[in-house]
Design an enzyme around this catalytic site. Structure first.
Site, PDB file in Angstrom:
ATOM      1  N   ASN A 164      17.353  38.347  44.694  1.00  0.00           N
ATOM      2  CA  ASN A 164      18.138  37.134  44.455  1.00  0.00           C
ATOM      3  C   ASN A 164      19.181  37.305  43.357  1.00  0.00           C
ATOM      4  O   ASN A 164      20.154  36.574  43.320  1.00  0.00           O
ATOM      5  CB  ASN A 164      17.218  35.954  44.116  1.00  0.00           C
ATOM      6  CG  ASN A 164      16.194  36.289  43.069  1.00  0.00           C
ATOM      7  OD1 ASN A 164      15.364  37.179  43.274  1.00  0.00           O
ATOM      8  ND2 ASN A 164      16.240  35.621  41.945  1.00  0.00           N
TER       9      ASN A 164
ATOM     10  N   GLN B 273      15.933  35.131  50.241  1.00  0.00           N
ATOM     11  CA  GLN B 273      17.371  35.379  50.112  1.00  0.00           C
ATOM     12  C   GLN B 273      17.963  36.027  51.367  1.00  0.00           C
ATOM     13  O   GLN B 273      19.178  36.058  51.533  1.00  0.00           O
ATOM     14  CB  GLN B 273      17.655  36.290  48.910  1.00  0.00           C
ATOM     15  CG  GLN B 273      17.472  35.616  47.568  1.00  0.00           C
ATOM     16  CD  GLN B 273      18.539  34.570  47.278  1.00  0.00           C
ATOM     17  OE1 GLN B 273      19.678  34.653  47.739  1.00  0.00           O
ATOM     18  NE2 GLN B 273      18.172  33.555  46.513  1.00  0.00           N
TER      19      GLN B 273
ATOM     20  N   SER C  60      12.534  29.607  52.377  1.00  0.00           N
ATOM     21  CA  SER C  60      12.734  28.344  51.666  1.00  0.00           C
ATOM     22  C   SER C  60      13.838  27.530  52.336  1.00  0.00           C
ATOM     23  O   SER C  60      14.842  28.086  52.793  1.00  0.00           O
ATOM     24  CB  SER C  60      13.107  28.625  50.207  1.00  0.00           C
ATOM     25  OG  SER C  60      13.438  27.413  49.561  1.00  0.00           O
ATOM     26  N   GLY C  61      13.658  26.205  52.381  1.00  0.00           N
ATOM     27  CA  GLY C  61      14.637  25.340  53.041  1.00  0.00           C
ATOM     28  C   GLY C  61      15.980  25.273  52.323  1.00  0.00           C
ATOM     29  O   GLY C  61      17.036  25.356  52.948  1.00  0.00           O
ATOM     30  N   HIS C  62      15.941  25.158  50.994  1.00  0.00           N
ATOM     31  CA  HIS C  62      17.192  24.841  50.285  1.00  0.00           C
ATOM     32  C   HIS C  62      18.091  26.049  50.054  1.00  0.00           C
ATOM     33  O   HIS C  62      19.174  25.921  49.497  1.00  0.00           O
ATOM     34  CB  HIS C  62      16.897  24.121  48.957  1.00  0.00           C
ATOM     35  CG  HIS C  62      16.367  24.990  47.861  1.00  0.00           C
ATOM     36  ND1 HIS C  62      17.156  25.398  46.806  1.00  0.00           N
ATOM     37  CD2 HIS C  62      15.149  25.524  47.636  1.00  0.00           C
ATOM     38  CE1 HIS C  62      16.428  26.136  45.976  1.00  0.00           C
ATOM     39  NE2 HIS C  62      15.214  26.219  46.464  1.00  0.00           N
TER      40      HIS C  62
ATOM     41  N   THR D 213      -0.270  15.617  53.606  1.00  0.00           N
ATOM     42  CA  THR D 213       0.505  15.006  54.687  1.00  0.00           C
ATOM     43  C   THR D 213       1.870  15.679  54.761  1.00  0.00           C
ATOM     44  O   THR D 213       2.521  15.881  53.746  1.00  0.00           O
ATOM     45  CB  THR D 213       0.644  13.489  54.442  1.00  0.00           C
ATOM     46  OG1 THR D 213      -0.678  12.937  54.406  1.00  0.00           O
ATOM     47  CG2 THR D 213       1.456  12.816  55.535  1.00  0.00           C
TER      48      THR D 213
ATOM     49  N   CYS E  48      20.104  31.987  28.100  1.00  0.00           N
ATOM     50  CA  CYS E  48      19.917  30.536  28.054  1.00  0.00           C
ATOM     51  C   CYS E  48      19.758  29.898  29.431  1.00  0.00           C
ATOM     52  O   CYS E  48      19.053  28.918  29.584  1.00  0.00           O
ATOM     53  CB  CYS E  48      21.078  29.888  27.340  1.00  0.00           C
ATOM     54  SG  CYS E  48      21.102  30.377  25.619  1.00  0.00           S
TER      55      CYS E  48
HETATM   56  C1  PLP Z   1      14.756  30.594  45.544  1.00  0.00           C
HETATM   57  C2  PLP Z   1      13.810  31.715  45.675  1.00  0.00           C
HETATM   58  C3  PLP Z   1      12.425  31.500  45.593  1.00  0.00           C
HETATM   59  C4  PLP Z   1      11.835  30.148  45.308  1.00  0.00           C
HETATM   60  O1  PLP Z   1      12.042  29.228  46.351  1.00  0.00           O
HETATM   61  P1  PLP Z   1      11.932  27.649  46.011  1.00  0.00           P
HETATM   62  O2  PLP Z   1      12.040  26.969  47.338  1.00  0.00           O
HETATM   63  O3  PLP Z   1      13.095  27.342  45.116  1.00  0.00           O
HETATM   64  O4  PLP Z   1      10.636  27.432  45.350  1.00  0.00           O
HETATM   65  C5  PLP Z   1      11.592  32.585  45.743  1.00  0.00           C
HETATM   66  N1  PLP Z   1      12.086  33.823  45.987  1.00  0.00           N
HETATM   67  C6  PLP Z   1      13.405  34.062  46.066  1.00  0.00           C
HETATM   68  C7  PLP Z   1      13.882  35.440  46.345  1.00  0.00           C
HETATM   69  C8  PLP Z   1      14.309  33.019  45.903  1.00  0.00           C
HETATM   70  O5  PLP Z   1      15.613  33.266  45.960  1.00  0.00           O
END
Ligand code: PLP
Length: 393
Positions: free
Chosen positions: A150, A186, A206-208, A244, A332
Site C-alpha cells: 500500500n 491494494q 476492502s470495500g472503500h 447482522t 505525523c
Molecule cells: C486499506 C488497507 C487495509 C485495511 O482495510 P480497511 O478496510 O481500511 O480496514 C489492509 N491492507 C491494505 C494493504 C490496505 O491498503
C-alpha cells in the site's frame, strides 16, 4: 481539490451509493428473518457475494465471507488459522512490509506464544519466493504475504509462492498443510486477482479501496479451509462470522467491485502511462529525489518518491494549500514518531524515510491534474529545502 490519495481511500461511486440507498431507507429488513422483505435483503447480499466471488475468480460464492472492514478480514485470516491449527504448529511466516492490520495481528500472536518470521524485503520492497521456501519449518502453519504494498506499490510474487507451497503441501499431507493468505486489498481493481492462479487459500478485500463504502470487507476462504471465528454471534455468514449483515454496505461493495472489474484493463493501462511519465518528470525536475518501490513490478497508480533533506509532512501541508491531497511515509501522518516501517525495511535511513511522498491515482485522475502538480512540486521542495538545516546545496 486534486485527490491523489486513492490508496488511502477512494470516493464512494454514484452507482454504489444508488444501489445502497434503498437498504438504508425503506428496505431495512434483517436478512436472517423469514418475512418477504427479509428474503429480498438476503437476495441482495447473495448477489453481492456472487459479484465479489467473480471479481477474484472464486469457484463458489459461498467461499466469500463479508466482514466489517478489510482490517477485520486480514485479522480473521491470520488469527483464525492460528487459533484453529495452532495445536499442531505455532510457526507463521509473514513479511516486514505488511499493512499494519497484518503486522500487528502477527505481533499479537507472537505475544500468545506463536513464533513469527518477518521476512525482510530487498531494496525495492520485494520479498522473494526462495525466502519463503528457506523459512519453512515442520511446524509452519501459515504463510501471509500481501499481494501489493500500500505504500510503495511493489507487487509480490504471490503465484510463485503459491506454486511452491502447493508442491510442498503435496509432500507434507493434510495434517501438516501450510495455509497461504494474501492481503489483496491494494491489488483488487488494479491488477488481475485470480485465487486459483495465485494458489491462495485465503484472500482479503476492502470495500472503500474500490469506490465502495467504508466499513465493509470480505475474506475469501477456499472450500475446506477451517478457521476459528473471531466474531461469535448469530449464524450469519454460514456460522462463521456473527453480526447482522451490513446489507447496504455489502450491496455497495458488490456494485463497486463489479464496475471496478469492468473498468480495470483500460484504467490500469492509462495509470501506468501517467505513472511512468510522472516519475520520470519528477526525477529529472527535482534534484536529490529517488523512486521508492520497484521500478516496473509496481501498482499502476502508485508513485512514491523520497525528496532528500525535507519532511513529508511539510510537503503535504504545502501541497494541501495548493489544492492537492496526498500522503507520506512520514511521522505525523501516521500519528507516531517513527517513519514508515516499509521504507525502513527497504533500507532507507530515517531521514530519507521521513521525506517521502505517496501519490496514488484513482479512476478520475487526469493527466492535466498531474501536469498542475508538476508546476507546483519543484517550488514546494525548494522552499522546504531552503528552510532545512540538513540541506546545504
Ligand atoms: C486499506 C488497507 C487495509 C485495511 O482495510 P480497511 O478496510 O481500511 O480496514 C489492509 N491492507 C491494505 C494493504 C490496505 O491498503
Amino acid at each position: 481539490m486534486v485527490y491523489l490519495d486513492n490508496a488511502g481511500t477512494t470516493a464512494l461511486r454514484a452507482e454504489a451509493l444508488n444501489a445502497m440507498m434503498e437498504f438504508m431507507s425503506e428496505n431495512y429488513a434483517n436478512p436472517s428473518s423469514i418475512y418477504r422483505g427479509a428474503g429480498y435483503a438476503k437476495a441482495a447480499v447473495d448477489a453481492a457475494r456472487e459479484k465479489v466471488a467473480a471479481a477474484i475468480s472464486a469457484a463458489r460464492p459461498n467461499e466469500i465471507f463479508f466482514t466489517g472492514s478489510g482490517s477485520e478480514a486480514v485479522n480473521w485470516a491470520i488469527k483464525g488459522i492460528a487459533l484453529e491449527h495452532g495445536g499442531r504448529g505455532r510457526h507463521i511466516i509473514t513479511t516486514a512490509v505488511e499493512h499494519h492490520a497484518s503486522l500487528y495481528a502477527a505481533k499479537s500472536l507472537e505475544k500468545q506464544g506463536f513464533d513469527i518470521t518477518f521476512l525482510p524485503c530487498d531494496e525495492f520492497g520485494m520479498v522473494h519466493a526462495e525466502q519463503v521456501a528457506d523459512a519453512i519449518r515442520p511446524d509452519t502453519i501459515l504463510v501471509s504475504v500481501m499481494m501489493a504494498n500500500n505504500e510503495v506499490g511493489t507487487i509480490m510474487p504471490i503465484a510463485e509462492i503459491g506454486a511452491l507451497l502447493a508442491e510442498l503441501n503435496a509432500q507434507r499431507g493434510n495434517e501438516k498443510r501450510i495455509y497461504f493468505f494474501t492481503d489483496a486489498i491494494q491489488a483488487v481493481g488494479h491488477i488481475p486477482v485470480d485465487v486459483t492462479a495465485l494458489g491462495v487459500d485465503l484472500l482479503a478485500i476492502s470495500g472503500h479501496k474500490v469506490y465502495g463504502p467504508k466499513g465493509v470487507g470480505a475474506l475469501y476462504a477456499k472450500r475446506g479451509v477451517k478457521m476459528t471465528p473471531l466474531i461469535h454471534g448469530g449464524g450469519q455468514e454460514r456460522g462463521r462470522r456473527g453480526g447482522t449483515e451490513n446489507v447496504a454496505g455489502i450491496v455497495g461493495m458488490g456494485a463497486a467491485i463489479e464496475l471496478a472489474m469492468a473498468e480495470m484493463d483500460a484504467l490500469s493501462e492509462n495509470h501506468r502511462k501517467m505513472r511512468d511519465a510522472l516519475i520520470a518528470e519528477i526525477l529529472t525536475k527535482i534534484p536529490h529525489s529517488r523512486l521508492n518501490g520497484h521500478p516496473t513490478r509496481r501498482l499502476p497508480g502508485n508513485v512514491n518518491i523520497t525528496f532528500e533533506f525535507i519532511e513529508g509532512e511539510g510537503i503535504l501541508l504545502l501541497l494541501d494549500s495548493k489544492g492537492f491531497s496526498a500522503s507520506s511515509g512520514s511521522a505525523c501522518t501516521s500519528g507516531s514518531l517513527d517513519p514508515s516501517h516499509v521504507l525502513l525495511a527497504m533500507g532507507l535511513p530515517h531521514e530519507m524515510a521521513h521525506g517521502s511522498l505517496r501519490l496514488s491515482f484513482g479512476k478520475d485522475t487526469q493527466k492535466s491534474e498531474l501536469d498542475k502538480l508538476l508546476e507546483v512540486l519543484p517550488e514546494i521542495v525548494s522552499r522546504l529545502r531552503a528552510m532545512s538545516p540538513l540541506y546545504s546545496g
